[in-house]
Write a protein that holds these residues in place. Structure first.
Motif, mmCIF file in Angstrom:
data_model
loop_
_atom_site.group_PDB
_atom_site.id
_atom_site.type_symbol
_atom_site.label_atom_id
_atom_site.label_comp_id
_atom_site.label_asym_id
_atom_site.label_seq_id
_atom_site.Cartn_x
_atom_site.Cartn_y
_atom_site.Cartn_z
ATOM 1 N N VAL A 79 -13.793 14.550 4.768
ATOM 2 C CA VAL A 79 -13.447 15.950 4.478
ATOM 3 C C VAL A 79 -11.947 16.057 4.222
ATOM 4 N N VAL A 80 -11.562 16.773 3.164
ATOM 5 C CA VAL A 80 -10.146 16.887 2.786
ATOM 6 C C VAL A 80 -9.357 17.633 3.863
ATOM 7 N N GLU A 81 -8.210 17.057 4.209
ATOM 8 C CA GLU A 81 -7.385 17.611 5.296
ATOM 9 C C GLU A 81 -6.084 18.230 4.793
ATOM 10 N N ASN A 82 -5.763 17.973 3.521
ATOM 11 C CA ASN A 82 -4.473 18.387 2.953
ATOM 12 C C ASN A 82 -3.272 17.815 3.712
ATOM 13 N N PHE A 83 -3.186 16.497 3.771
ATOM 14 C CA PHE A 83 -2.040 15.827 4.408
ATOM 15 C C PHE A 83 -0.780 16.115 3.623
ATOM 16 N N HIS A 84 0.369 16.037 4.308
ATOM 17 C CA HIS A 84 1.645 16.297 3.633
ATOM 18 C C HIS A 84 2.424 15.034 3.320
ATOM 19 N N GLU A 85 2.035 13.936 3.936
ATOM 20 C CA GLU A 85 2.836 12.717 3.744
ATOM 21 C C GLU A 85 1.925 11.491 3.778
ATOM 22 N N PHE A 86 2.520 10.328 3.438
ATOM 23 C CA PHE A 86 1.793 9.076 3.621
ATOM 24 C C PHE A 86 2.527 8.288 4.690
ATOM 25 N N LYS A 87 1.840 7.888 5.716
ATOM 26 C CA LYS A 87 2.554 7.166 6.773
ATOM 27 C C LYS A 87 1.844 5.886 7.214
ATOM 28 N N ILE A 88 2.642 5.046 7.838
ATOM 29 C CA ILE A 88 2.122 3.790 8.366
ATOM 30 C C ILE A 88 1.941 3.958 9.861
ATOM 31 N N ILE A 89 0.743 3.775 10.340
ATOM 32 C CA ILE A 89 0.453 3.976 11.760
ATOM 33 C C ILE A 89 0.542 2.636 12.490
ATOM 34 N N GLU A 90 1.061 2.670 13.704
ATOM 35 C CA GLU A 90 1.199 1.458 14.525
ATOM 36 C C GLU A 90 -0.167 0.800 14.777
ATOM 37 N N SER A 91 -0.125 -0.502 14.984
ATOM 38 C CA SER A 91 -1.356 -1.259 15.221
ATOM 39 C C SER A 91 -2.078 -0.801 16.471
ATOM 40 N N GLU A 92 -3.381 -0.911 16.423
ATOM 41 C CA GLU A 92 -4.149 -0.636 17.625
ATOM 42 C C GLU A 92 -4.993 -1.865 17.948
ATOM 43 N N LYS A 93 -5.408 -1.940 19.205
ATOM 44 C CA LYS A 93 -6.279 -3.062 19.573
ATOM 45 C C LYS A 93 -7.725 -2.605 19.538
ATOM 46 N N VAL A 108 0.838 -1.196 0.000
ATOM 47 C CA VAL A 108 0.000 0.000 0.000
ATOM 48 C C VAL A 108 0.884 1.261 0.000
ATOM 49 N N TYR A 109 1.923 1.228 0.812
ATOM 50 C CA TYR A 109 2.836 2.369 0.931
ATOM 51 C C TYR A 109 3.486 2.697 -0.408
ATOM 52 N N ARG A 110 3.984 1.630 -1.072
ATOM 53 C CA ARG A 110 4.653 1.852 -2.364
ATOM 54 C C ARG A 110 3.665 2.396 -3.404
ATOM 55 N N LEU A 111 2.471 1.813 -3.395
ATOM 56 C CA LEU A 111 1.454 2.258 -4.358
ATOM 57 C C LEU A 111 1.029 3.703 -4.089
ATOM 58 N N ALA A 112 0.893 4.045 -2.816
ATOM 59 C CA ALA A 112 0.487 5.408 -2.462
ATOM 60 C C ALA A 112 1.518 6.400 -2.978
ATOM 61 N N ARG A 113 2.793 6.014 -2.853
ATOM 62 C CA ARG A 113 3.843 6.921 -3.344
ATOM 63 C C ARG A 113 3.806 7.011 -4.853
ATOM 64 N N LYS A 114 3.564 5.854 -5.484
ATOM 65 C CA LYS A 114 3.509 5.824 -6.945
ATOM 66 C C LYS A 114 2.430 6.776 -7.476
ATOM 67 N N TYR A 115 1.276 6.795 -6.803
ATOM 68 C CA TYR A 115 0.168 7.626 -7.287
ATOM 69 C C TYR A 115 0.067 8.960 -6.549
ATOM 70 N N ASN A 116 1.131 9.287 -5.810
ATOM 71 C CA ASN A 116 1.218 10.570 -5.144
ATOM 72 C C ASN A 116 0.034 10.823 -4.206
ATOM 73 N N LEU A 117 -0.298 9.793 -3.436
ATOM 74 C CA LEU A 117 -1.388 9.933 -2.481
ATOM 75 C C LEU A 117 -0.816 10.174 -1.095
ATOM 76 N N LYS A 118 -1.544 10.942 -0.284
ATOM 77 C CA LYS A 118 -1.124 11.218 1.094
ATOM 78 C C LYS A 118 -2.128 10.577 2.046
ATOM 79 N N GLY A 119 -1.754 10.533 3.301
ATOM 80 C CA GLY A 119 -2.655 9.963 4.298
ATOM 81 C C GLY A 119 -1.969 8.909 5.129
ATOM 82 N N SER A 120 -2.670 7.800 5.383
ATOM 83 C CA SER A 120 -2.082 6.785 6.258
ATOM 84 C C SER A 120 -2.683 5.409 6.000
#
Ligand code: ZN
Ligand code: ZN
Length: 758
Positions: free
Chosen positions: A80-94, A23-35
């Protein structure tokens, strides 16, 4: 164009299979931001970018998901659009619900194997190498979500180099939870039979011991194996003596498929199955001149082979070609997976132990499969397959647990339209197995967070699993449902074929408790998931001594002859009668006539036993089904004639009378017809019987679909001949594939039936 933001939830096997890095690689490929984050329901994406890019991203993800993943559902919602600056991987939650799936354990991938054997790689010869695409999963995971801290790898603190790989989305070990290296991960040890450490390189020591003909207990992915050199007849004999297992075939592991093909015939499909990431034991036909000693699989045309599936195995096979790798257990007990327990339980079998300090949380025996007509048939579904759920044809909000039967036991738990069939537990008739059964159930309920609402047990009041299930239902105040054994068999076949409609169900096996309190096993049912009607069965015959008659097929042989010829059978001029111990027979005759400990049975398994014994193949057995298996193995594949079974109509009911067939078999034996020909004539006769009864039932009901289930359909000749003949007579035939036809499939059938109840 305006940007948009979407919350996308993905369900299925999406954790521990390299989903987030993809997902991370694809997000970068398509210039997507978020998490992206793993949660207890699966994977959740928060994506921001141009709509067409989001579409392309999703299309590519669906088209090329990570190889081990299995996407079941994708849902998306606008945010709602937030204008994120990066794509990141968030740690797991329970989370509260554990809707996610964990992947089964996966055989070492080609990339890891290459590194393992590359002297320049930093993991050169490191026996615990793994990556996002391979390694232990289910067997080391204590709870969900699948994250290192919830696995038995928690105790190993990653070194800096491993940590860097783990955190780098571009690395093939990104978030590989069991990632480790020689500096920071688990290690091997070599122990003597008392558990005392022996100095030296453990792999070299083990190799040396194996070459010397010793028996080495090897800790693998899902438990211990007992290994010895398969070319060394004496070592195999010793292993058999110590394991008290004189005849049951032993599984083999060989370095590669070209070595395997020296001993057995190997089709492309079989080769593929051997090399698949699931890496089961595959049953393969021996070559005419097979250099594997006969005592590996006595009186059997097949050998069970698997390939090295853990790096530890690959290292062992650097200097060895083919080993016996049989489950590390005492007879009928579950496989050992804990170091101390293994030394205690296997110390009298193994000469030494190759162990490691990566704990196995839940055991998983090797799965056993064969390829038939190009399709995989699972005979034991465990490592590499469990705990992947099977899709049920029905959906039910209630969560249901099925406790299974007795032999080859498993349990199953349902959630919505999924049935989680457990790993292989075994014969639930000894304390160790019952403990493993109980522990497994607790683990599954907690692991998937499926507290069952309904408990389902077999009708047999004496099965330990039934007792256990009843107690469980009472203690937890849950609804209890009792299901007839053969209905559960047919239901398991229906579920396996994703079918819920009325079919002609042919349920043939050794033993199952009938609705009339008798022992069934040669049944024709009209059944769907909801209900069944018994329409025909093999004529009842006494089972003198109950279990003793199962262990001593000669009792069934004599009983069938007695029923066919009366007392006069003692004058028959056949070897069976000549060597029959008259004193023993008198006792049996008394039991039958006085109806003492002689329950009535309609079992086809017992008919197989009788024939096997009458023609002089096997009088007493040392493993389940031995007499029938040996009868199947000698069948002459070119014989075309067959014995005809008599079908008698009784009201709206049919009874199959096999006494005419017994008569013909005796006649053929007297006339010196070969055992091989008799065996084949018997097999084709049974296939013919299936077709004839099915035709009668089709006429009565208009139903044209036939399900073949029960342990007897592990018999390949019968399964093939019956399917072929049915198809020729325009029936639609359903066989087992993913769920074993034997009692290992009963729990899934029980759950499927309960799911049909509102
Ligand atoms: Zn790998
Ligand atoms: Zn490390």
């Amino acid at each position: 164009m305006k940007k948009e933001r979407k919350k996308i939830e993905i369900r299925g096997i999406v954790q521990g299979v390299g989903f987030r890095p993809t997902v991370y690689r694809l997000a970068r490929k398509y210039n997507l931001k978020g998490s992206v984050l793993n949660d207890s329901k699966g994977v959740t994406l928060d994506l921001e970018g141009y709509p067409e890019d989001i579409d392309s991203f999703l299309a590519e993800l669906k088209k090329k998901p990570p190889p081990l993943s299995n996407i079941e559902e994708i849902t998306s919602k606008k945010l709602v659009v937030e204008n994120f600056h990066e794509f990141k991987i968030i740690e797991s939650e329970k989370g509260e619900e554990k809707k996610t799936l964990v992947s089964p354990d996966i055989a070492t991938c080609k990339d890891c194997e290459r590194e393992l054997l590359n002297s320049k790689d930093r993991r050169y010869l490191y026996p615990f190498i793994n990556c996002t695409n391979c390694g232990p999963r289910f067997t080391i995971t204590k709870e969900l979500p699948y994250d290192r801290k919830y696995t038995t790898m928690k105790k190993f603190k990653m070194c800096e180099k491993c940590r860097d790989e783990y955190e780098d989305p571009e690395d093939r070990r990104f978030h590989a939870q069991p990632d480790a290296c020689n500096d920071c991960g688990p290690h091997l040890e070599f122990l003597d039979k008392k558990g005392k450490k022996i100095e030296g390189n453990p792999i070299e020591k083990a190799t040396q011991f194996l070459k010397e003909g010793k028996i080495v207990a090897v800790k693998g992915l899902g438990g211990f194996h007992l290994a010895c050199n398969a070319r060394d007849k004496k070592a195999v004999e010793t292993l058999r003596e110590r394991k008290k297992r004189p005849f049951k075939p032993l599984a083999l592991m060989a370095r590669n498929t070209s070595i395997i093909s020296k001993f057995v015939h190997l089709s492309n499909e079989e080769k593929e199955l051997l090399m698949s990431p699931r890496a089961p034991v595959v049953l393969l036909k021996k070559k005419g001149k097979c250099a594997i000693p006969e005592n590996i699989a006595p009186n059997n045309k097949f050998l069970g082979f698997m390939l090295p599936y853990a790096p530890l195995h690959i290292l062992l096979f650097q200097n060895l070609e083919v080993l016996v790798m049989t489950s590390g257990n005492r007879r009928d007990e579950p496989i050992a997976f804990d170091n101390k327990d293994a030394v205690k339980r296997l110390g009298h079998i193994a000469d030494c132990f190759l162990v490691h300090d990566r704990d196995i949380w839940i055991q998983a025996d090797d799965s056993i499969a064969r390829v038939l007509d190009g399709e995989t048939l699972l005979l034991r579904r465990s490592r590499g397959y469990a705990p992947e759920p099977i899709k049920s044809p029905l959906r039910n909000e209630k969560k249901i647990i099925g406790f299974g039967a007795h032999k080859h036991n498993t349990f199953s738990i349902s959630r919505d339209d999924e049935i989680f069939v457990s790993h292989y537990i075994g014969e639930t008739d000894n304390l160790e197995t019952i403990k493993a059964f109980e522990r497994g159930i607790k683990h599954f309920i907690n692991f998937f967070d499926i507290p069952p609402d309904i408990a389902v047990v077999d009708l047999h009041p004496e099965y330990e699993a039934t007792r256990f299930g009843k107690k469980w239902a009472e203690e937890n105040k849950k609804t209890l449902i009792e299901i007839q054994h053969h209905h559960a068999h047919i239901a398991s076949c229906l579920a396996d074929n994703h079918l819920d409609e009325k079919v002609i169900g042919v349920a043939w096996d050794g033993t199952g408790y009938g609705a009339d309190g008798k022992i069934w096993g040669g049944e024709f049912l009209i059944a769907d998931l909801k209900s069944y009607e018994r329409k025909a069965h093999l004529q009842y015959i006494p089972l003198p001594g109950g279990d003793a008659a199962v262990k001593e097929p000669w009792r069934m042989g004599a009983t069938y002859l007695y029923k066919t010829f009366g007392k006069d059978f003692l004058n028959l001029d056949i070897d069976f009668v000549k060597k029959l111990d008259r004193k023993k027979w008198e006792l049996i005759e008394n039991m039958i006539n006085k109806k003492v400990n002689s329950p009535q049975t309609s079992s086809i398994g017992r008919l197989f036993d009788a024939v096997s014994s009458i023609i002089g193949i096997r009088d007493s057995i040392t493993y389940q089904g031995q007499a029938a298996i040996e009868l199947e193995m000698i069948a002459n594949e070119t014989e075309k004639n067959f014995y005809e079974f008599d079908i008698q109509e009784k009201y709206d009911f049919h009874v199959i009378d096999p006494l005419g067939v017994i008569k013909s078999i005796v006649r053929d034996t007297k006339n010196r017809v070969s055992k091989s020909d008799i065996s084949m004539k018997f097999h084709i006769g049974l296939a013919d019987l299936i077709v004839n009864v099915s035709k009668i039932l089709r006429e009565q009901t208009g139903i044209n679909k036939v399900c073949l289930s029960g342990g007897v359909f592990q018999n390949m000749i019968l399964r093939s001949k019956a399917s072929e003949k049915l198809k020729r007579n325009k029936f639609k035939v359903y066989n087992h594939r993913k769920i074993p036809p034997n009692d290992g499939g009963i729990s899934a059938g029980q759950v499927a039936i309960a799911m049909s109840i509102e």
